[in-house]
Design an enzyme around this catalytic site. Structure first.
Site, PDB file in Angstrom:
ATOM      1  N   ASP A   8       0.828  -2.733   1.859  1.00  0.00           N
ATOM      2  CA  ASP A   8      -0.391  -1.838   2.072  1.00  0.00           C
ATOM      3  C   ASP A   8      -0.769  -1.079   0.938  1.00  0.00           C
ATOM      4  O   ASP A   8      -0.252   0.169   0.724  1.00  0.00           O
ATOM      5  CB  ASP A   8      -0.455  -1.036   3.445  1.00  0.00           C
ATOM      6  N   GLU A  67      -2.251  -6.900   1.553  1.00  0.00           N
ATOM      7  CA  GLU A  67      -3.446  -6.876   1.900  1.00  0.00           C
ATOM      8  C   GLU A  67      -4.462  -7.134   0.857  1.00  0.00           C
ATOM      9  O   GLU A  67      -4.544  -6.389  -0.485  1.00  0.00           O
ATOM     10  CB  GLU A  67      -3.969  -5.420   2.463  1.00  0.00           C
ATOM     11  N   ASP A 139       0.635   4.063   7.226  1.00  0.00           N
ATOM     12  CA  ASP A 139       0.650   3.099   6.131  1.00  0.00           C
ATOM     13  C   ASP A 139       1.801   2.305   6.146  1.00  0.00           C
ATOM     14  O   ASP A 139       1.736   1.102   6.052  1.00  0.00           O
ATOM     15  CB  ASP A 139       0.517   3.834   4.650  1.00  0.00           C
TER      16      ASP A 139
END
Length: 173
Positions: A8, A67, A139
């Site tokens: 992430d 991502e 996160d």
């Protein structure tokens, strides 16, 4: 067995999550955050590259998922996020890992069953699905969800390939 590293990305905090997957069963291997602080951007990008490289060396993943960039309200933030992604992606490609990208909506749909889920829902489902003793940091939970999304996506492709093979065999008879 696949070992999947999920990332992430962020220009201040980059989450990572590592899972193993055998069949459709996930197992937690590790997670955390690369904390970047207020250093100049070039220094933070170097820290992301080195941090992801170290995680790759430690866990020896067979798959890398990250991502995708989404357009934030602030174009400067979106550019910095893109650069953070780039540093992580270069670390993965230097280790000869195939890079797979997923949108936030795809990740939430795969893990929560709702593409519009909020961070708390993602954290809760990651904790539940991986049977973690406590709630992972936001996160890190997102990174674990990205890894799980990749695993789910690969399982879906395997099932589709198997169904297609059966269909072709049925037509050949």
């Amino acid at each position: 067995m696949a070992i999947i590293l999920g990332i992430d990305p962020g220009s201040r905090l980059t989450g990572y999550g590592v899972i193993s997957m055998q069949g459709s069963k996930y197992s937690y291997l590790g997670s955390g955050c690369i904390r970047l602080g207020d250093k100049p951007l070039a220094e933070r990008l170097k820290m992301i590259f080195l941090g992801v490289s170290q995680i790759i060396e430690q866990y020896q993943p067979t798959a890398f998922a990250i991502e995708q960039v989404f357009m934030a309200h602030n174009p400067d933030s979106a550019l910095k996020l893109g650069q953070a992604r780039g540093a992580a992606i270069v670390a993965a490609t230097m280790a000869d890992l195939l890079v797979c990208e997923y949108s936030a909506r795809q990740v939430k749909q795969a893990v929560v069953g709702n593409g519009g889920a909020d961070k708390k829902q993602v954290q809760h489902m990651v904790k539940t699905l991986l049977t973690l003793p406590s709630m992972p940091q936001a996160d890190a939970a997102d990174a674990l969800a990205i890894a799980m999304c990749h695993g789910h996506s690969q399982q879906s492709l395997i099932k589709l390939a198997g169904q297609a093979k059966k269909t072709v065999r049925g037509r050949l008879r």
